[in-house]
Design a protein around this motif. Structure first.
Motif, PDB file in Angstrom:
ATOM      1  N   GLY A  42      71.306  11.520  79.302  1.00 16.27           N
ATOM      2  CA  GLY A  42      70.988  10.126  79.561  1.00 16.27           C
ATOM      3  C   GLY A  42      70.006   9.497  78.595  1.00 16.27           C
ATOM      4  N   LYS A  43      69.542  10.256  77.619  1.00 12.55           N
ATOM      5  CA  LYS A  43      68.619   9.697  76.636  1.00 12.55           C
ATOM      6  C   LYS A  43      69.405   8.874  75.627  1.00 12.55           C
ATOM      7  N   ALA A  44      69.159   7.575  75.612  1.00 11.34           N
ATOM      8  CA  ALA A  44      69.891   6.675  74.723  1.00 11.34           C
ATOM      9  C   ALA A  44      68.903   5.843  73.923  1.00 11.34           C
ATOM     10  N   LEU A  45      69.339   5.367  72.768  1.00 15.89           N
ATOM     11  CA  LEU A  45      68.470   4.570  71.913  1.00 15.89           C
ATOM     12  C   LEU A  45      68.421   3.114  72.335  1.00 15.89           C
ATOM     13  N   VAL A  46      69.470   2.638  73.022  1.00 16.43           N
ATOM     14  CA  VAL A  46      69.567   1.219  73.347  1.00 16.43           C
ATOM     15  C   VAL A  46      70.013   1.042  74.795  1.00 16.43           C
ATOM     16  N   LEU A  47      69.381   0.103  75.481  1.00 11.17           N
ATOM     17  CA  LEU A  47      69.860  -0.342  76.782  1.00 11.17           C
ATOM     18  C   LEU A  47      70.972  -1.346  76.532  1.00 11.17           C
ATOM     19  N   THR A  48      72.184  -0.946  76.792  1.00 11.44           N
ATOM     20  CA  THR A  48      73.330  -1.761  76.431  1.00 11.44           C
ATOM     21  C   THR A  48      73.339  -3.108  77.151  1.00 11.44           C
ATOM     22  N   GLY A  98      71.049  -6.850  62.913  1.00 10.56           N
ATOM     23  CA  GLY A  98      70.048  -7.144  63.927  1.00 10.56           C
ATOM     24  C   GLY A  98      69.165  -5.949  64.224  1.00 10.56           C
ATOM     25  N   ALA A  99      69.769  -4.759  64.318  1.00  6.48           N
ATOM     26  CA  ALA A  99      68.991  -3.555  64.597  1.00  6.48           C
ATOM     27  C   ALA A  99      67.981  -3.291  63.479  1.00  6.48           C
ATOM     28  N   LEU A 100      68.399  -3.510  62.238  1.00 11.59           N
ATOM     29  CA  LEU A 100      67.501  -3.295  61.109  1.00 11.59           C
ATOM     30  C   LEU A 100      66.351  -4.293  61.135  1.00 11.59           C
ATOM     31  N   GLU A 101      66.654  -5.554  61.418  1.00 12.91           N
ATOM     32  CA  GLU A 101      65.607  -6.571  61.432  1.00 12.91           C
ATOM     33  C   GLU A 101      64.676  -6.398  62.634  1.00 12.91           C
ATOM     34  N   ASN A 102      65.188  -5.880  63.743  1.00  9.78           N
ATOM     35  CA  ASN A 102      64.310  -5.551  64.871  1.00  9.78           C
ATOM     36  C   ASN A 102      63.256  -4.535  64.444  1.00  9.78           C
ATOM     37  N   LEU A 103      63.685  -3.531  63.668  1.00 13.46           N
ATOM     38  CA  LEU A 103      62.747  -2.510  63.214  1.00 13.46           C
ATOM     39  C   LEU A 103      61.712  -3.091  62.261  1.00 13.46           C
ATOM     40  N   VAL A 104      62.127  -4.023  61.432  1.00 19.54           N
ATOM     41  CA  VAL A 104      61.174  -4.673  60.531  1.00 19.54           C
ATOM     42  C   VAL A 104      60.121  -5.423  61.347  1.00 19.54           C
ATOM     43  N   ASP A 105      60.541  -6.080  62.426  1.00 21.42           N
ATOM     44  CA  ASP A 105      59.600  -6.810  63.279  1.00 21.42           C
ATOM     45  C   ASP A 105      58.571  -5.873  63.902  1.00 21.42           C
ATOM     46  N   TYR A 106      58.997  -4.687  64.316  1.00 21.15           N
ATOM     47  CA  TYR A 106      58.092  -3.763  65.002  1.00 21.15           C
ATOM     48  C   TYR A 106      57.346  -2.842  64.049  1.00 21.15           C
ATOM     49  N   GLY A 107      57.864  -2.688  62.831  1.00 19.66           N
ATOM     50  CA  GLY A 107      57.181  -1.869  61.844  1.00 19.66           C
ATOM     51  C   GLY A 107      57.368  -0.375  62.075  1.00 19.66           C
ATOM     52  N   TRP A 108      56.473   0.402  61.471  1.00 24.40           N
ATOM     53  CA  TRP A 108      56.536   1.863  61.543  1.00 24.40           C
ATOM     54  C   TRP A 108      55.611   2.321  62.664  1.00 24.40           C
ATOM     55  N   TYR A 116      64.370   5.534  65.070  1.00 25.45           N
ATOM     56  CA  TYR A 116      65.313   4.473  64.725  1.00 25.45           C
ATOM     57  C   TYR A 116      65.373   4.285  63.210  1.00 25.45           C
ATOM     58  N   TRP A 117      64.212   4.338  62.558  1.00 21.85           N
ATOM     59  CA  TRP A 117      64.202   4.287  61.095  1.00 21.85           C
ATOM     60  C   TRP A 117      64.957   5.474  60.516  1.00 21.85           C
ATOM     61  N   GLY A 118      64.814   6.631  61.169  1.00 24.20           N
ATOM     62  CA  GLY A 118      65.531   7.818  60.714  1.00 24.20           C
ATOM     63  C   GLY A 118      67.030   7.632  60.765  1.00 24.20           C
ATOM     64  N   ARG A 119      67.500   6.979  61.820  1.00 30.29           N
ATOM     65  CA  ARG A 119      68.938   6.714  61.923  1.00 30.29           C
ATOM     66  C   ARG A 119      69.404   5.734  60.848  1.00 30.29           C
ATOM     67  N   GLN A 120      68.553   4.773  60.513  1.00 29.10           N
ATOM     68  CA  GLN A 120      68.905   3.851  59.428  1.00 29.10           C
ATOM     69  C   GLN A 120      69.012   4.607  58.107  1.00 29.10           C
TER      70      GLN A 120
END
Length: 414
Positions: free
Chosen positions: A215-221, A302-312, A319-323
């Motif tokens: 049940g561990k998922a990266l995104v709440l669909t 969108g997923a990439l830009e979300n990460l930019v908003d939140y940073g490292w 999530y950065w690793g998946r990118q």
């Protein structure tokens, strides 16, 4: 139905619950004047901080599952062909929701009329320019201030249909207090020809991965997720205090992937999320390659830009690793196809070196095993590699385009 100032129509949801101690606070309709709305939002109490545990995650106070009140919100834009099936799936739930609200967002067809015939409440949006996120915010801004710790809010797409046990199991997990939100795993509805088949295989593989991770998922669909109301209240408070990006609403309207962004917001507040095997549903597939490309470009960029908003951060690192893996995948598949082309053009036939031969075998086995639940025919197609390679190359191309658009800050398009 009665008119709503600013356009649209609405039937105020029945917030008052007979016999409920909170009933006297629920008499106000969901449609209020802007002055009243501003007063309610600014005067709403902020949620208390939840206790932290040894793993650094936070929990919410446990409640009785049978005492939870579930409100389902269905944002719908011209979904006349899907909305009745969606509502019917809610009526068939082993644990039916207490309230169903269809948000008719800039509809020009009979979506609202068909939904009203199904006996649910209808809310019309007011001058909404922010698609799904804006429609949900207009309702949640009015709804959240009057919800309490026993409330749950479910958001689901108008083209999705829940399997019968979804809400019962989801509420069971939420009631423990361990999880702030419970999402679903989905399969694709019939149709769409070859492109639909590829998507159904892809969704089956994703569901398999989530099951293997318990049940561990990266995104709440966005297709269907149930939230504790107090979780969403804290998201709004955190945005107001600038602890999270975005304006003080549940959904960030600046982004292309509001569901992914909300997932990051909840995780950064220290909560746990879950997508259990018991919470399943079906959702519409994109019927054409053009529509699929548009959808996936929005998702991936969108997923990439979300990460930019939140940073490292400790939350975003996986999530950065998946990118990074996606970028490596683009390079690998380009090299793989390039070596095949070189063999055909310059060597007069396909001659793979041992490295690429090994990669091919591993790829074939993974494709076959991961689609096993789809049946023998799909396993046979996967074993050919060539058939599904078309879809994989397509997705990699879209991913590359998403990287390029994000890097050059091209105009965002829904």
């Amino acid at each position: 139905m009665r008119p709503v100032s600013g356009g649209g129509t609405a039937v105020p949801p029945r917030f008052a619950r007979p016999g409920s101690p909170a009933g006297r606070h629920r008499a106000a309709p969901i449609v209020t004047t802007s002055d009243r709305l501003a007063s309610v939002i600014t005067s709403a109490p902020r949620p208390r901080a939840a206790p932290k545990h040894r793993d650094g995650r936070r929990s919410l106070p446990p409640v009785r599952a049978d005492a939870m009140w579930v409100t389902v919100l269905i944002p719908a834009h011209n979904e006349v062909g899907q909305i009745t099936e969606t509502i019917a799936s809610l009526r068939r739930q082993e644990r039916p929701p207490d309230q169903i609200v269809v948000i008719a967002d800039n509809c020009t067809d009979g979506t609202a009329a068909f939904a009203q015939l199904c006996g649910v409440e209808i809310v019309g949006t007011r001058a909404n320019r922010h698609k799904k996120a804006g429609a949900l915010n207009q309702v949640l801004d009015r709804l959240l201030p009057i919800l309490g710790p026993n409330d749950a809010v479910m958001v689901m797409d108008a083209d999705s249909a829940l399997d019968p046990g979804f809400i019962r199991h989801g509420v069971g997990y939420l009631a423990t207090g361990r999880y702030a939100a419970v999402g679903g795993t989905f399969t694709g509805k019939p149709g769409g020809g070859a492109v639909g088949m590829f998507q159904r295989n892809e969704y089956a593989r994703y569901a398999r991965d989530v099951r293997r991770l318990h049940g561990k998922a990266l995104v709440l669909t966005g297709t269907a997720t149930i939230f504790r109301a107090t979780t969403l209240q804290e998201v709004v408070a955190a945005r107001r205090d600038r602890r999270l990006p975005g304006l003080p609403h549940v959904y960030d309207v600046r982004v292309l992937t509001e569901d992914n962004e909300l997932t990051l917001a909840i995780l950064h507040l220290g909560f746990r999320i879950l997508c259990p095997a018991e919470c399943t549903l079906t959702t519409e597939v994109m019927p054409t390659w053009r529509e699929l490309a548009r959808q996936r470009l929005r998702w991936k960029r969108g997923a990439l830009e979300n990460l930019v908003d939140y940073g490292w951060t400790p939350i975003t690192r996986p999530y950065w690793g998946r990118q990074l893996l996606s970028l490596i995948g683009i390079i690998v598949i380009t090299a793989y196809l390039g070596s095949l082309a070189y063999s055909v053009i310059w060597l007069g036939g396909v001659k793979l070196n041992p490295l690429w031969a090994g990669v091919t075998v591993i790829f074939m086995v993974e494709r076959v095993v991961s689609v096993r639940r789809r049946g023998a025919v799909q396993m046979a197609l996967a074993s050919t590699i060539v058939v599904e390679m078309i879809f994989d190359v397509f997705l990699q191309t879209v991913q590359a385009r998403a990287f390029w658009q994000a890097a050059w800050r091209k105009e965002r398009k829904w």
